[in-house]
Design a protein around this motif. Structure first.
Motif, mmCIF file in Angstrom:
data_model
loop_
_atom_site.group_PDB
_atom_site.id
_atom_site.type_symbol
_atom_site.label_atom_id
_atom_site.label_comp_id
_atom_site.label_asym_id
_atom_site.label_seq_id
_atom_site.Cartn_x
_atom_site.Cartn_y
_atom_site.Cartn_z
ATOM 1 N N MET A 1 0.846 -1.178 0.000
ATOM 2 C CA MET A 1 0.000 0.000 0.000
ATOM 3 C C MET A 1 0.887 1.234 0.000
ATOM 4 O O MET A 1 1.783 1.355 0.820
ATOM 5 C CB MET A 1 -0.904 -0.011 1.235
ATOM 6 C CG MET A 1 -1.669 1.280 1.476
ATOM 7 S SD MET A 1 -2.940 1.674 0.279
ATOM 8 C CE MET A 1 -4.294 0.697 0.842
ATOM 9 N N ASN A 2 0.647 2.109 -0.943
ATOM 10 C CA ASN A 2 1.300 3.405 -0.940
ATOM 11 C C ASN A 2 0.408 4.309 -0.087
ATOM 12 O O ASN A 2 -0.657 4.724 -0.526
ATOM 13 C CB ASN A 2 1.433 3.943 -2.364
ATOM 14 C CG ASN A 2 2.097 5.295 -2.428
ATOM 15 O OD1 ASN A 2 1.918 6.139 -1.547
ATOM 16 N ND2 ASN A 2 2.859 5.536 -3.474
ATOM 17 N N THR A 3 0.841 4.586 1.141
ATOM 18 C CA THR A 3 0.014 5.347 2.067
ATOM 19 C C THR A 3 -0.195 6.789 1.613
ATOM 20 O O THR A 3 -1.231 7.375 1.898
ATOM 21 C CB THR A 3 0.617 5.336 3.480
ATOM 22 O OG1 THR A 3 1.964 5.801 3.422
ATOM 23 C CG2 THR A 3 0.567 3.936 4.069
ATOM 24 N N GLU A 4 0.767 7.335 0.892
ATOM 25 C CA GLU A 4 0.621 8.698 0.393
ATOM 26 C C GLU A 4 -0.509 8.785 -0.638
ATOM 27 O O GLU A 4 -1.301 9.713 -0.618
ATOM 28 C CB GLU A 4 1.942 9.165 -0.227
ATOM 29 C CG GLU A 4 1.949 10.619 -0.634
ATOM 30 C CD GLU A 4 3.318 11.033 -1.131
ATOM 31 O OE1 GLU A 4 3.401 11.514 -2.276
ATOM 32 O OE2 GLU A 4 4.288 10.873 -0.366
ATOM 33 N N ARG A 5 -0.590 7.817 -1.515
ATOM 34 C CA ARG A 5 -1.627 7.791 -2.548
ATOM 35 C C ARG A 5 -2.903 7.083 -2.088
ATOM 36 O O ARG A 5 -3.931 7.173 -2.741
ATOM 37 C CB ARG A 5 -1.099 7.088 -3.799
ATOM 38 C CG ARG A 5 -0.069 7.885 -4.562
ATOM 39 C CD ARG A 5 0.393 7.131 -5.788
ATOM 40 N NE ARG A 5 -0.686 6.976 -6.768
ATOM 41 C CZ ARG A 5 -0.536 7.084 -8.074
ATOM 42 N NH1 ARG A 5 0.667 7.331 -8.565
ATOM 43 N NH2 ARG A 5 -1.541 6.921 -8.896
ATOM 44 N N ARG A 6 -2.792 6.318 -1.018
ATOM 45 C CA ARG A 6 -3.898 5.485 -0.530
ATOM 46 C C ARG A 6 -4.371 4.497 -1.598
ATOM 47 O O ARG A 6 -5.554 4.302 -1.813
ATOM 48 C CB ARG A 6 -5.052 6.343 -0.014
ATOM 49 C CG ARG A 6 -4.701 7.042 1.269
ATOM 50 C CD ARG A 6 -5.882 7.751 1.847
ATOM 51 N NE ARG A 6 -5.508 9.163 1.900
ATOM 52 C CZ ARG A 6 -6.349 10.154 1.892
ATOM 53 N NH1 ARG A 6 -7.626 9.943 1.838
ATOM 54 N NH2 ARG A 6 -5.920 11.390 1.922
ATOM 55 N N GLN A 7 -3.379 3.902 -2.262
ATOM 56 C CA GLN A 7 -3.648 2.920 -3.311
ATOM 57 C C GLN A 7 -2.657 1.760 -3.183
ATOM 58 O O GLN A 7 -1.524 1.953 -2.741
ATOM 59 C CB GLN A 7 -3.471 3.542 -4.701
ATOM 60 C CG GLN A 7 -4.504 4.572 -5.068
ATOM 61 C CD GLN A 7 -4.169 5.213 -6.403
ATOM 62 O OE1 GLN A 7 -3.140 5.879 -6.532
ATOM 63 N NE2 GLN A 7 -5.028 5.010 -7.390
ATOM 64 N N LEU A 8 -3.102 0.603 -3.624
ATOM 65 C CA LEU A 8 -2.200 -0.536 -3.698
ATOM 66 C C LEU A 8 -1.308 -0.402 -4.931
ATOM 67 O O LEU A 8 -1.700 0.215 -5.919
ATOM 68 C CB LEU A 8 -3.001 -1.835 -3.788
ATOM 69 C CG LEU A 8 -3.877 -2.160 -2.582
ATOM 70 C CD1 LEU A 8 -4.695 -3.421 -2.858
ATOM 71 C CD2 LEU A 8 -3.054 -2.332 -1.324
ATOM 72 N N VAL A 9 -0.134 -0.987 -4.867
ATOM 73 C CA VAL A 9 0.814 -0.964 -5.973
ATOM 74 C C VAL A 9 0.602 -2.242 -6.793
ATOM 75 O O VAL A 9 0.791 -3.356 -6.287
ATOM 76 C CB VAL A 9 2.260 -0.863 -5.455
ATOM 77 C CG1 VAL A 9 3.242 -0.860 -6.616
ATOM 78 C CG2 VAL A 9 2.430 0.379 -4.582
ATOM 79 N N ALA A 10 0.189 -2.083 -8.043
ATOM 80 C CA ALA A 10 -0.212 -3.216 -8.889
ATOM 81 C C ALA A 10 0.886 -4.278 -9.012
ATOM 82 O O ALA A 10 0.614 -5.475 -8.885
ATOM 83 C CB ALA A 10 -0.634 -2.717 -10.265
ATOM 84 N N GLY A 11 2.095 -3.872 -9.274
ATOM 85 C CA GLY A 11 3.193 -4.833 -9.419
ATOM 86 C C GLY A 11 3.450 -5.628 -8.150
ATOM 87 O O GLY A 11 3.760 -6.821 -8.199
ATOM 88 N N LYS A 12 3.303 -4.983 -7.011
ATOM 89 C CA LYS A 12 3.493 -5.680 -5.739
ATOM 90 C C LYS A 12 2.346 -6.658 -5.476
ATOM 91 O O LYS A 12 2.544 -7.695 -4.852
ATOM 92 C CB LYS A 12 3.641 -4.682 -4.599
ATOM 93 C CG LYS A 12 4.963 -3.942 -4.638
ATOM 94 C CD LYS A 12 5.149 -3.053 -3.442
ATOM 95 C CE LYS A 12 6.508 -2.361 -3.532
ATOM 96 N NZ LYS A 12 6.780 -1.570 -2.329
ATOM 97 N N LEU A 13 1.156 -6.320 -5.952
ATOM 98 C CA LEU A 13 0.042 -7.261 -5.833
ATOM 99 C C LEU A 13 0.326 -8.537 -6.615
ATOM 100 O O LEU A 13 0.077 -9.642 -6.130
ATOM 101 C CB LEU A 13 -1.251 -6.628 -6.347
ATOM 102 C CG LEU A 13 -1.956 -5.647 -5.432
ATOM 103 C CD1 LEU A 13 -3.126 -5.010 -6.165
ATOM 104 C CD2 LEU A 13 -2.426 -6.332 -4.170
ATOM 105 N N ILE A 14 0.833 -8.383 -7.817
ATOM 106 C CA ILE A 14 1.178 -9.559 -8.626
ATOM 107 C C ILE A 14 2.254 -10.377 -7.920
ATOM 108 O O ILE A 14 2.148 -11.603 -7.830
ATOM 109 C CB ILE A 14 1.617 -9.147 -10.043
ATOM 110 C CG1 ILE A 14 0.396 -8.645 -10.826
ATOM 111 C CG2 ILE A 14 2.307 -10.304 -10.778
ATOM 112 C CD1 ILE A 14 0.694 -8.120 -12.199
ATOM 113 N N ALA A 15 3.256 -9.715 -7.383
ATOM 114 C CA ALA A 15 4.323 -10.432 -6.659
ATOM 115 C C ALA A 15 3.748 -11.165 -5.447
ATOM 116 O O ALA A 15 4.149 -12.305 -5.162
ATOM 117 C CB ALA A 15 5.408 -9.454 -6.231
#
Length: 121
Positions: A1-15
């Motif tokens: 989770m990128n707390t600054e953007r309040r979004q998950l990071v797509a590439g890290k989800l795949i990993a």
């Protein structure tokens, strides 16, 4: 989770999906598609969000439904289109398309484009 953007990071989800399912991740006959209700974005792209993200080299993708229930279209149709596109590319090896009516359209950047594409390859 990128707390600054309040979004998950797509590439890290795949990993993460690959890490949790190592046997499938290493099976050349399998593909992995993860789903999240959280908003996500891809690092390295100047995008506000991503409906989906895939890494063809590892035959894996993630799809976010966070922005799919906007406006009047049914979110399950939007989800089906994103998954169909991932299956077409990851499983069948189909190329993306410049046809804005193909589910393989290479410029689905938001709900408007997603609603405009069909459900066929």
């Amino acid at each position: 989770m990128n707390t600054e953007r309040r979004q998950l990071v797509a590439g890290k989800l795949i990993a993460s999906v690959r890490h949790e399912l190592p046997k499938l991740a290493n099976d050349p006959n399998a593909l992995l598609i993860g789903f999240t209700t959280a908003d996500m974005y891809p690092v390295g792209e100047n995008w506000r969000f991503a409906l989906g993200w895939r890494v063809t080299q590892v035959r894996a993708a993630v799809v976010s439904t966070a922005r799919m229930d906007l406006q009047e279209a049914r979110p399950e149709i939007r989800l089906r289109k994103m998954v169909t596109k991932d299956i077409g590319i990851l499983y069948y090896g189909l190329p993306q398309s410049s046809n804005p009516h193909s589910v393989l359209y290479n410029r689905i950047l938001g709900i408007e484009e997603l609603d405009a594409v069909g459900e066929q390859f």
